[in-house]
Design a protein around this motif. Structure first.
Motif, mmCIF file in Angstrom:
data_model
loop_
_atom_site.group_PDB
_atom_site.id
_atom_site.type_symbol
_atom_site.label_atom_id
_atom_site.label_comp_id
_atom_site.label_asym_id
_atom_site.label_seq_id
_atom_site.Cartn_x
_atom_site.Cartn_y
_atom_site.Cartn_z
ATOM 1 N N LYS A 81 7.752 37.966 24.299
ATOM 2 C CA LYS A 81 6.489 37.947 24.038
ATOM 3 C C LYS A 81 5.929 37.803 22.716
ATOM 4 C CE LYS A 81 5.146 40.640 28.245
ATOM 5 N NZ LYS A 81 4.425 41.750 28.587
ATOM 6 N N ASP A 82 6.819 37.981 21.653
ATOM 7 C CA ASP A 82 6.363 37.793 20.346
ATOM 8 C C ASP A 82 6.949 36.212 19.600
ATOM 9 O OD1 ASP A 82 9.383 37.696 19.803
ATOM 10 O OD2 ASP A 82 9.551 39.904 19.438
ATOM 11 N N SER A 83 6.624 36.306 18.520
ATOM 12 C CA SER A 83 6.722 34.927 17.873
ATOM 13 C C SER A 83 8.361 34.578 17.398
ATOM 14 C CB SER A 83 5.962 34.749 16.759
ATOM 15 O OG SER A 83 6.048 35.753 15.743
ATOM 16 N N SER A 84 9.237 35.369 17.685
ATOM 17 C CA SER A 84 10.780 35.094 17.341
ATOM 18 C C SER A 84 11.220 33.842 17.861
ATOM 19 C CB SER A 84 11.643 36.281 17.945
ATOM 20 O OG SER A 84 11.506 36.521 19.414
ATOM 21 N N CYS A 85 10.691 33.386 18.924
ATOM 22 C CA CYS A 85 11.424 31.919 19.337
ATOM 23 C C CYS A 85 10.068 30.886 19.365
ATOM 24 C CB CYS A 85 12.078 32.009 20.797
ATOM 25 S SG CYS A 85 13.443 32.978 20.743
#
Length: 286
Positions: A81-85
């Motif tokens: 859900k985060d912006s890591s990908c």
């Protein structure tokens, strides 16, 4: 494509699609000398556009699926859900596939994900970028310019999914690789029916040949109406659907989704890669 898929189409429709896909194969063998684009009908207006040229992803998008970060039947990848990908870049939106193991606890999951055969604690090795457009749409012209990822065992997609139930689903394309990163299968498909009474069907996913789809941005389009669904790849029509049952079941609001992913194949190792998205545009009839 199986026999059942051809039987879900009229003879006329089968012949038309054979012809369109043969033309696409011929085009894929030609050098690229000009821009390969198609445009919406003149009586359509632009209702949504994202060129992904801001520092952060627009709030109009959700990262990951609204129902969860993974599917309990596919415990080999998750969508964080985060912006890591998921992040913007000078070249467009980047959706990454990363080897980033993460441990999940069954007791902390939503009830529907807590299947009996799910371990109390388990680790998913691969994370993948996925974006989900919050606003649903019913009918229109949906297009995106995309550079497909390059590597083995990849599964990238541009698709629409039912806002309140699944199916319906319109796969503008799903792209697959196995052990040869240059042998990319790019396939449109449509799903309809219901899963609870075993009437779920799919239209069939033919392989559409596209030249250098992992080396340049290619335009992918679905023109979705109550009378037909048409797919355009690289500037030309490649498939037409006029199955009335399918069209009726796909006449509900759907959300746009773009995602990277892994196609788990025994004996073939996946590698980290990225999918590039230059833009997303949606037009609707005036």
């Amino acid at each position: 494509m199986l026999i059942k898929h051809y039987l879900r189409r009229s003879l006329k429709n089968n012949l038309l699609n054979f012809y369109l896909q043969f033309k696409a194969w011929l085009t894929s063998r030609k050098p690229i000398n000009d821009e390969r684009k198609v445009h919406p009908p003149n009586n359509y207006k632009l209702v949504f556009e994202d060129k992904f040229n801001t520092v952060k992803l627009s709030e109009e998008w959700r990262i990951s699926q609204p129902w969860g970060e993974f599917h309990p039947n596919n415990l080999y990848q998750y969508w964080p859900k985060d912006s890591s990908c998921v992040y913007t870049s000078p070249d467009g939106l980047v959706l990454e596939l990363r080897k980033k193991p993460r441990t999940f606890n069954k007791s902390e999951l939503p009830i529907w994900q807590q299947k009996d055969d799910l371990p109390d604690e388990f680790t998913i090795d691969w994370s993948a970028g996925l974006i989900f457009l919050k606003q649903p749409f019913k009918f229109g012209w949906f297009e995106s310019n995309i550079k497909i990822p390059t590597d083995t065992s990849q599964w990238a997609a541009f698709w629409l999914s039912g806002n309140e139930s699944w199916p319906p689903e319109i796969d503008v394309f799903e792209s697959y690789t196995k052990d040869d990163s240059e042998d990319i299968k790019i396939r449109p498909n449509i799903h309809w029916g219901r899963t609870d009474n075993n009437t779920k069907k799919d239209y069939g996913a033919p392989n559409i040949f596209v030249k250098d789809a992992n080396k340049r941005f290619v335009q992918y389009v679905v023109h979705w109406t109550e009378d037909f669904i048409k797919f355009y790849f690289d500037g030309q029509l490649v498939q037409v659907c006029d199955n009335k049952e399918l069209l009726k079941d796909n006449s509900n609001f759907q959300n746009v989704i773009l995602n990277h992913g892994i196609k788990q194949i025994e004996g073939i190792s996946s590698k980290e890669s990225f999918m590039l998205i230059k833009d997303v545009k949606i037009y609707q009839k005036i």
